[in-house]
Design an enzyme around this catalytic site. Structure first.
Site, PDB file in Angstrom:
ATOM      1  N   LYS A   1      25.179 -91.585 -40.845  1.00 53.95           N
ATOM      2  CA  LYS A   1      23.992 -90.691 -40.413  1.00 53.95           C
ATOM      3  C   LYS A   1      24.801 -89.439 -40.040  1.00 53.95           C
ATOM      4  O   LYS A   1      23.724 -88.383 -40.124  1.00 53.95           O
ATOM      5  CB  LYS A   1      23.034 -91.432 -39.841  1.00 53.95           C
ATOM      6  CG  LYS A   1      22.628 -92.659 -40.431  1.00 53.95           C
ATOM      7  CD  LYS A   1      21.406 -93.204 -39.452  1.00 53.95           C
ATOM      8  CE  LYS A   1      20.867 -94.181 -40.206  1.00 53.95           C
ATOM      9  NZ  LYS A   1      21.224 -95.601 -39.873  1.00 53.95           N
TER      10      LYS A   1
HETATM   11  C1  LIG Z   1      20.943 -96.516 -40.747  1.00 53.04           C
HETATM   12  C2  LIG Z   1      22.222 -97.696 -41.171  1.00 53.04           C
HETATM   13  C3  LIG Z   1      22.113 -98.274 -42.202  1.00 53.04           C
HETATM   14  C4  LIG Z   1      20.984 -98.362 -43.078  1.00 53.04           C
HETATM   15  O1  LIG Z   1      20.492 -97.180 -44.014  1.00 53.04           O
HETATM   16  P1  LIG Z   1      19.453 -96.706 -44.652  1.00 53.04           P
HETATM   17  O2  LIG Z   1      19.701 -95.409 -45.442  1.00 53.04           O
HETATM   18  O3  LIG Z   1      18.412 -96.783 -43.549  1.00 53.04           O
HETATM   19  O4  LIG Z   1      19.103 -97.810 -45.782  1.00 53.04           O
HETATM   20  C5  LIG Z   1      23.295 -99.010 -42.695  1.00 53.04           C
HETATM   21  N1  LIG Z   1      24.312 -99.180 -41.892  1.00 53.04           N
HETATM   22  C6  LIG Z   1      24.330 -98.318 -40.586  1.00 53.04           C
HETATM   23  C7  LIG Z   1      25.501 -98.416 -40.003  1.00 53.04           C
HETATM   24  C8  LIG Z   1      23.281 -97.606 -40.197  1.00 53.04           C
HETATM   25  O5  LIG Z   1      23.260 -96.853 -39.243  1.00 53.04           O
END
Ligand SMILES: *Cc1c(COP(=O)(O)O)cnc(C)c1O
Length: 440
Positions: free
Chosen positions: A106
């Site tokens: 993210k």
């Molecule tokens: C947010 C997150 C996900 C899921 O991602 P999406 O784009 O919401 O499907 C998977 N793994 C981790 C570590 C995350 O922080």
């Protein structure tokens, strides 16, 4: 390039406006009007590119209201960490997306969005309030991405007691322009509060608002970069040139998977796309039955994927023209049990020495399932979404050892925690937001 609402009931807008609105006035998510093709020289001559130069080329196909030089420097500042492709075992590759400051994928979207907002705001001398609902990793990535960016105040809404203490520290200790709000409910309650706020004309009149959730195209678009980069690295560095690797994405709100679907539509040589979910199997059920039944998520070891109403499904549906059959042809989904997730962490560690975080473990377990089922050894890239050291309790418990805290996380341990508790009632939250009181 313009961005249109998936609901098609508001006018298409430029990137800047899609970024600042978060969601369209009709309540729909913004999507690019068309998906541009990848420039062929990028794929043929990937060896001549860096992650940043590839990133700029990819994004310039979508974003035409930021001058090329500025876009390049936004991408440079966003992707100032490596995104390596690591061979886990025969045919299985991890695309390590967790080398940014908060150790999850993210960081890419959050940092790009913060830098892009900052680019536009500095020219306009305006103030902006950014709202974000988080099940953990979003909050820390957004807090760090936006920390100390002038003219922006960020409110982070997170579900009380449902994120790890480490994640909570990470988003509640920065202070300054970052305000943490502890909602006594679920992630979906937090997400609903954000959606209600964005649709509330009173608040809109009082504040320039946007959301830093994966609903925002400013987070989604930069994630396309690494999916292209991942296959490009695989084809460049191995004898697998000419193959179409499958891509497995551990999924919650489906933002990362949507970015992978865009990469494929652009022409990146991606074979199958697989959404790996935890026991919250809303997406696998939807693909199986054609019926979408959102529900309250249960808590699992991969908490950032505990989502009961994945917001980016609307984007995927739109990409496949609202035809569940087309969607099914390109995308599969598998649900992995909590037990299998923990077993995957243990067995991968035992067999390879590699530590997987619980989210990536869901992806690896799903990839193994795919290989077994198809009896094939064609390559699979798994998006490794977080660093194992972010989840020391779960990972340590699974392998029966203590996991050292990564140094970047250890720093926030020492700082003071600040957050404001609220019930998931819209009026209570609205009062807090418009009252503008600093967190207590
Ligand atoms: C947010 C997150 C996900 C899921 O991602 P999406 O784009 O919401 O499907 C998977 N793994 C981790 C570590 C995350 O922080």
């Amino acid at each position: 390039m313009k961005f249109r609402s998936v609901k098609n009931e508001s006018p298409p807008v430029a990137f800047r406006e899609a970024l600042f609105r978060g969601i369209a006035p009709d309540g729909g998510l913004y999507v690019p009007e068309t998906i541009p093709a990848l420039p062929q020289p990028l794929l043929n001559r990937i060896g001549e590119h860096t992650l940043q130069s590839a990133g700029e080329l990819i994004l310039s196909g979508f974003i035409d209201d930021i001058p090329a030089g500025d876009l390049r420097s936004i991408v440079d500042r966003t992707l100032n960490f490596p995104i390596p492709l690591v061979n886990l075992q025969d045919g299985l590759f991890l695309l390590e997306l967790f080398h940014g400051p908060t150790l999850s994928f993210k960081d890419v979207g959050a940092r790009f969005m913060a830098n892009a907002c900052s680019h536009f705001l500095s020219a306009e001398s305006r103030e902006l309030t950014v709202l974000v609902a988080t099940s953990g990793d979003t909050g820390s990535a957004v807090a760090h991405g936006f920390h100390d960016i002038p003219r922006i105040t960020v409110y982070i809404l997170y579900p009380s007691g449902r994120i790890s203490p480490l994640q909570e520290r990470h988003m509640t200790t920065l202070g300054g322009n970052i305000r943490a709000v502890e909602v006594k409910g679920t992630f979906d309650d937090c997400q609903l509060l954000v959606k209600q706020t964005l649709a509330d004309p009173d608040v809109r009149a009082a504040r320039a608002l946007t959301t830093a959730n994966s609903m925002n195209v400013g987070r989604l678009l930069p994630q396309i970069i690494y999916h292209v980069w991942g296959v490009a690295q695989l084809l460049r560095d191995t004898h697998l040139a000419g193959s179409h690797p499958s891509v497995v994405v551990p999924s919650g709100n489906l933002g990362n998977l949507t970015a992978a679907a865009y990469a494929k539509r652009m022409g990146a040589p991606i074979g199958r796309l697989l959404a790996a979910t935890n026991e919250n199997d809303i997406v696998p059920q939807y693909l199986k039955t054609g019926v979408f039944s959102p529900r309250t998520p249960k808590q699992t070891p991969s908490t950032a994927m505990d989502v009961g109403n994945p917001s980016n499904l609307a984007r995927l549906q739109s990409l496949y023209r609202d035809d569940p059959d087309r969607l099914r042809q390109e995308i599969e989904a598998i649900s992995i049990s909590d037990e299998d997730t923990l077993r995957e962490i243990r067995s991968t560690h035992k067999d390879t020495g590699h530590l997987l975080d619980p989210h990536t473990a869901v992806g690896v377990a799903a990839a193994r399932h795919l290989m077994r089922r198809d009896g094939s050894s064609s390559p699979i890239i798994i998006a490794a979404t977080a660093h194992p050291g972010k989840f020391p309790e779960t990972v340590g418990g699974a392998i029966g050892a203590t996991i050292p805290l990564p140094t970047t996380l250890a720093v926030s341990q020492a700082r003071t925690r600040r957050s404001t508790p609220i019930f998931p009632a819209y009026n209570e939250w609205k009062k807090l937001l418009l009252g503008g009181t600093a967190s207590a």
